[in-house]
Design a protein around this motif. Structure first.
Motif, PDB file in Angstrom:
ATOM      1  N   ALA A  72     -25.522 -36.759   7.413  1.00  0.00           N
ATOM      2  CA  ALA A  72     -25.628 -35.624   6.382  1.00  0.00           C
ATOM      3  C   ALA A  72     -24.235 -35.191   5.966  1.00  0.00           C
ATOM      4  CB  ALA A  72     -26.619 -34.464   7.647  1.00  0.00           C
ATOM      5  N   ILE A  73     -23.918 -34.683   5.250  1.00  0.00           N
ATOM      6  CA  ILE A  73     -22.821 -34.133   4.587  1.00  0.00           C
ATOM      7  C   ILE A  73     -22.788 -32.468   4.840  1.00  0.00           C
ATOM      8  CG2 ILE A  73     -20.708 -36.082   4.731  1.00  0.00           C
ATOM      9  CD1 ILE A  73     -21.777 -35.160   1.172  1.00  0.00           C
ATOM     10  N   GLY A  74     -21.820 -31.819   5.015  1.00  0.00           N
ATOM     11  CA  GLY A  74     -21.693 -30.607   4.417  1.00  0.00           C
ATOM     12  C   GLY A  74     -21.241 -29.451   5.709  1.00  0.00           C
ATOM     13  N   ILE A 295     -33.627 -37.160   4.929  1.00  0.00           N
ATOM     14  CA  ILE A 295     -33.122 -35.690   3.869  1.00  0.00           C
ATOM     15  C   ILE A 295     -32.278 -33.993   4.460  1.00  0.00           C
ATOM     16  CG2 ILE A 295     -35.978 -36.591   2.786  1.00  0.00           C
ATOM     17  CD1 ILE A 295     -36.545 -33.886   2.958  1.00  0.00           C
ATOM     18  N   HIS A 296     -32.903 -33.988   5.265  1.00  0.00           N
ATOM     19  CA  HIS A 296     -31.977 -33.006   5.830  1.00  0.00           C
ATOM     20  C   HIS A 296     -31.123 -33.165   5.743  1.00  0.00           C
ATOM     21  CE1 HIS A 296     -30.665 -34.804   9.683  1.00  0.00           C
ATOM     22  NE2 HIS A 296     -32.104 -35.011   9.838  1.00  0.00           N
ATOM     23  N   GLY A 297     -29.788 -31.735   5.312  1.00  0.00           N
ATOM     24  CA  GLY A 297     -28.399 -31.599   5.408  1.00  0.00           C
ATOM     25  C   GLY A 297     -28.034 -31.839   6.780  1.00  0.00           C
ATOM     26  N   SER A 298     -27.154 -31.405   6.479  1.00  0.00           N
ATOM     27  CA  SER A 298     -25.857 -31.221   7.923  1.00  0.00           C
ATOM     28  C   SER A 298     -26.514 -30.424   9.152  1.00  0.00           C
ATOM     29  CB  SER A 298     -24.568 -31.185   7.525  1.00  0.00           C
ATOM     30  OG  SER A 298     -24.322 -29.400   7.369  1.00  0.00           O
ATOM     31  N   PRO A 348     -37.883 -28.570  19.308  1.00  0.00           N
ATOM     32  CA  PRO A 348     -38.156 -27.217  19.640  1.00  0.00           C
ATOM     33  C   PRO A 348     -38.851 -27.202  17.993  1.00  0.00           C
ATOM     34  CG  PRO A 348     -35.863 -27.306  20.418  1.00  0.00           C
ATOM     35  CD  PRO A 348     -36.204 -28.617  19.868  1.00  0.00           C
ATOM     36  N   ASP A 349     -37.935 -28.307  16.674  1.00  0.00           N
ATOM     37  CA  ASP A 349     -38.721 -27.117  15.128  1.00  0.00           C
ATOM     38  C   ASP A 349     -40.161 -27.621  14.979  1.00  0.00           C
ATOM     39  OD1 ASP A 349     -37.416 -30.123  15.801  1.00  0.00           O
ATOM     40  OD2 ASP A 349     -37.788 -30.250  13.419  1.00  0.00           O
ATOM     41  N   LEU A 350     -40.298 -29.214  16.014  1.00  0.00           N
ATOM     42  CA  LEU A 350     -42.137 -28.985  16.188  1.00  0.00           C
ATOM     43  C   LEU A 350     -42.730 -29.025  17.342  1.00  0.00           C
ATOM     44  CD1 LEU A 350     -41.724 -32.779  15.120  1.00  0.00           C
ATOM     45  CD2 LEU A 350     -42.537 -31.114  14.172  1.00  0.00           C
TER      46      LEU A 350
HETATM   47  P1  ATP Z   1     -26.144 -28.223   4.438  1.00  0.00           P
HETATM   48  O1  ATP Z   1     -25.711 -27.266   3.090  1.00  0.00           O
HETATM   49  O2  ATP Z   1     -25.308 -29.674   4.737  1.00  0.00           O
HETATM   50  O3  ATP Z   1     -27.469 -29.236   3.113  1.00  0.00           O
HETATM   51  P2  ATP Z   1     -28.215 -26.590   5.304  1.00  0.00           P
HETATM   52  O4  ATP Z   1     -27.581 -26.023   6.595  1.00  0.00           O
HETATM   53  O5  ATP Z   1     -27.794 -26.000   3.964  1.00  0.00           O
HETATM   54  O6  ATP Z   1     -27.284 -27.751   5.269  1.00  0.00           O
HETATM   55  P3  ATP Z   1     -30.235 -28.172   6.460  1.00  0.00           P
HETATM   56  O7  ATP Z   1     -29.058 -28.776   6.723  1.00  0.00           O
HETATM   57  O8  ATP Z   1     -31.239 -28.819   5.805  1.00  0.00           O
HETATM   58  O9  ATP Z   1     -29.001 -26.991   5.101  1.00  0.00           O
HETATM   59  O10 ATP Z   1     -31.316 -26.925   7.115  1.00  0.00           O
HETATM   60  C1  ATP Z   1     -31.740 -26.277   7.311  1.00  0.00           C
HETATM   61  C2  ATP Z   1     -32.102 -26.136   8.270  1.00  0.00           C
HETATM   62  O11 ATP Z   1     -33.549 -26.654   8.466  1.00  0.00           O
HETATM   63  C3  ATP Z   1     -31.629 -25.340   9.327  1.00  0.00           C
HETATM   64  O12 ATP Z   1     -30.863 -24.550   9.388  1.00  0.00           O
HETATM   65  C4  ATP Z   1     -31.890 -26.321  10.351  1.00  0.00           C
HETATM   66  O13 ATP Z   1     -31.914 -25.390  11.601  1.00  0.00           O
HETATM   67  C5  ATP Z   1     -32.817 -26.994  10.458  1.00  0.00           C
HETATM   68  N1  ATP Z   1     -32.975 -27.849  10.252  1.00  0.00           N
HETATM   69  C6  ATP Z   1     -32.313 -29.168   9.459  1.00  0.00           C
HETATM   70  N2  ATP Z   1     -32.792 -30.370   9.926  1.00  0.00           N
HETATM   71  C7  ATP Z   1     -33.068 -30.293  10.759  1.00  0.00           C
HETATM   72  C8  ATP Z   1     -33.581 -31.271  11.985  1.00  0.00           C
HETATM   73  N3  ATP Z   1     -33.360 -32.319  11.678  1.00  0.00           N
HETATM   74  N4  ATP Z   1     -33.604 -30.944  13.479  1.00  0.00           N
HETATM   75  C9  ATP Z   1     -34.035 -30.083  13.814  1.00  0.00           C
HETATM   76  N5  ATP Z   1     -34.155 -28.678  12.472  1.00  0.00           N
HETATM   77  C10 ATP Z   1     -32.943 -29.630  11.385  1.00  0.00           C
END
Ligand code: ATP
Length: 370
Positions: A72-74, A295-298, A348-350
């Motif tokens: 992921a990048i960000g 698909i998640h970000g950083s 924890p997210d699950l």
């Molecule tokens: P970016 O700008 O890099 O997309 P972001 O924080 O805006 O970063 P995500 O990284 O997609 O967007 O994260 C959104 C929220 O989802 C975060 O606050 C995080 O707590 C949660 N999250 C994302 N990925 C995970 C993961 N792999 N495990 C647990 N929680 C996650």
């Protein structure tokens, strides 16, 4: 031997990718799989140090690989869009990854839906055209001329626009485009995927009742091609699709979408699964270099806390192996994820209390057992 470029990236990227690599190691020990990995430092820290986004050296190295495995990048210190445009979108364009592949399936009891029937949907999103071509502009005062230029591997298209309004106002626009060749190659991929999945039907999303030209050509090409190969089509408008996805996702198998609607629907799908941390995607060029990522970000808010869910990254490795012709191993990874979930080894997210690496270890243990 598969040559794989690994780009862990920023935030939780390196944490989840190292679990994915552990899983690949386990498969290498227990099967004929062999990978040669090249680690690349592309992302925020290098950008902050050197100002580099995607360099020609990076592109040369990536061009020699069989696939790219991406975290992921960000970074909060960098304005939104700089890394995304300069790295992610640049890579998709350079390698002409014209399909975004995103499986969405139910996982045990994690779905947000109350009356859940198991679902398993393969979303295929056209990844280069539609409303995401950067072909926009604004006629200030309602007058003027805008020259648009779209350069793709398939074509170099110039469009001239003139405006003359009856009242002085500002008019902003974004042009959505489909080319015959762009849609044809996408439909060819969809048809191959449907056949490989042993299905004979695909649901095609659009809004052809309103955007009659843009999605008229889209439909026309789907109908021409599917008739030739005997794949059944179900056309559905995007608004009806959004409702049906929530009401009865179990009725869908393969789904093909234009670029913008796919962007939105696949995030809805990811959320139906229960956590952003569970989804993986592939940016695919069937005859070039494809890239696989969670698909998640950083997620900077949880970086370094060991709370990141690595399933999305591990399932991205599964998609990569499927793509490289080792769906047998991809299936083993998916079973390993199911096994860890079944044992309650969850971040924890699950709702669990395991760390990122404990979850990865659980998948590795499954792979070492079978
Ligand atoms: P970016 O700008 O890099 O997309 P972001 O924080 O805006 O970063 P995500 O990284 O997609 O967007 O994260 C959104 C929220 O989802 C975060 O606050 C995080 O707590 C949660 N999250 C994302 N990925 C995970 C993961 N792999 N495990 C647990 N929680 C996650």
């Amino acid at each position: 031997m598969f040559k794989v470029a690994v780009i862990p990236g920023d935030g939780i990227g390196p944490e989840v990718i190292s679990e994915g690599l552990k899983v690949l190691d386990a498969l290498e020990e227990t099967s004929s799989l062999s990978t040669q990995r090249t680690m690349l430092e592309i992302g925020a820290s290098r950008y902050l140090r050197t100002g580099e986004l995607l360099t020609e050296d990076d592109v040369d190295t990536l061009a020699r690989q069989d696939a790219i495995y991406f975290g992921a990048i960000g970074d909060l210190r960098i304005p939104t869009g700089v890394l995304e445009k300069g790295i992610l979108l640049a890579m998709r364009a350079r390698f002409d990854q014209y399909v975004n592949l995103r499986p969405i399936r139910s996982w045990q009891n994690f779905s947000r839906l109350k009356n859940e029937a198991p679902f398993n949907i393969t979303f295929m999103r056209e990844n280069t055209e539609d409303f995401y071509m950067g072909t926009g502009g604004t006629f200030r005062g309602g007058k003027g001329k805008v020259s648009l230029r779209v350069k793709r591997s398939l074509y170099d298209l110039g469009i001239e626009m003139h405006a003359s309004s009856s009242v002085p106002d500002d008019f902003a626009f974004e042009v959505g485009i489909h080319s015959r060749r762009g849609v044809e190659r996408f439909v060819d991929f969809v048809v191959r995927q449907v056949n490989q999945a042993g299905l004979n039907k695909v649901t095609v999303v659009d809004k052809a009742n309103v955007c009659t030209d843009l999605y008229g050509l889209w439909r026309e090409i789907f109908m021409e091609k599917s008739e030739r190969v005997g794949v059944e089509l179900e056309f559905i408008f995007v608004d009806a699709m959004a409702m049906s996805l929530v009401r009865n996702p179990d009725r869908f198998g393969s789904v093909a979408t234009p670029n913008m609607f796919g962007d939105i629907l696949t995030d809805l799908g990811a959320e139906l699964q229960g956590s952003l941390g569970l989804s993986a995607s592939g940016n695919i060029n069937p005859s070039g270099i494809s890239m696989f990522e969670p698909i998640h970000g950083s997620a900077p808010d949880i970086a370094g806390t060991k709370r990141a869910n690595p399933f999305g990254a591990i399932l991205a490795a599964k998609l990569m192996l499927d793509h490289l012709g080792r769906a047998d191993l991809g299936m083993r990874i998916e079973r390993g994820v199911e096994d860890a979930m079944g044992k309650g080894i969850l971040t924890p997210d699950l709702g669990g209390s395991s760390t990122t690496s404990e979850v990865g270890d659980a998948v590795v243990q499954y792979l070492s057992r079978v």
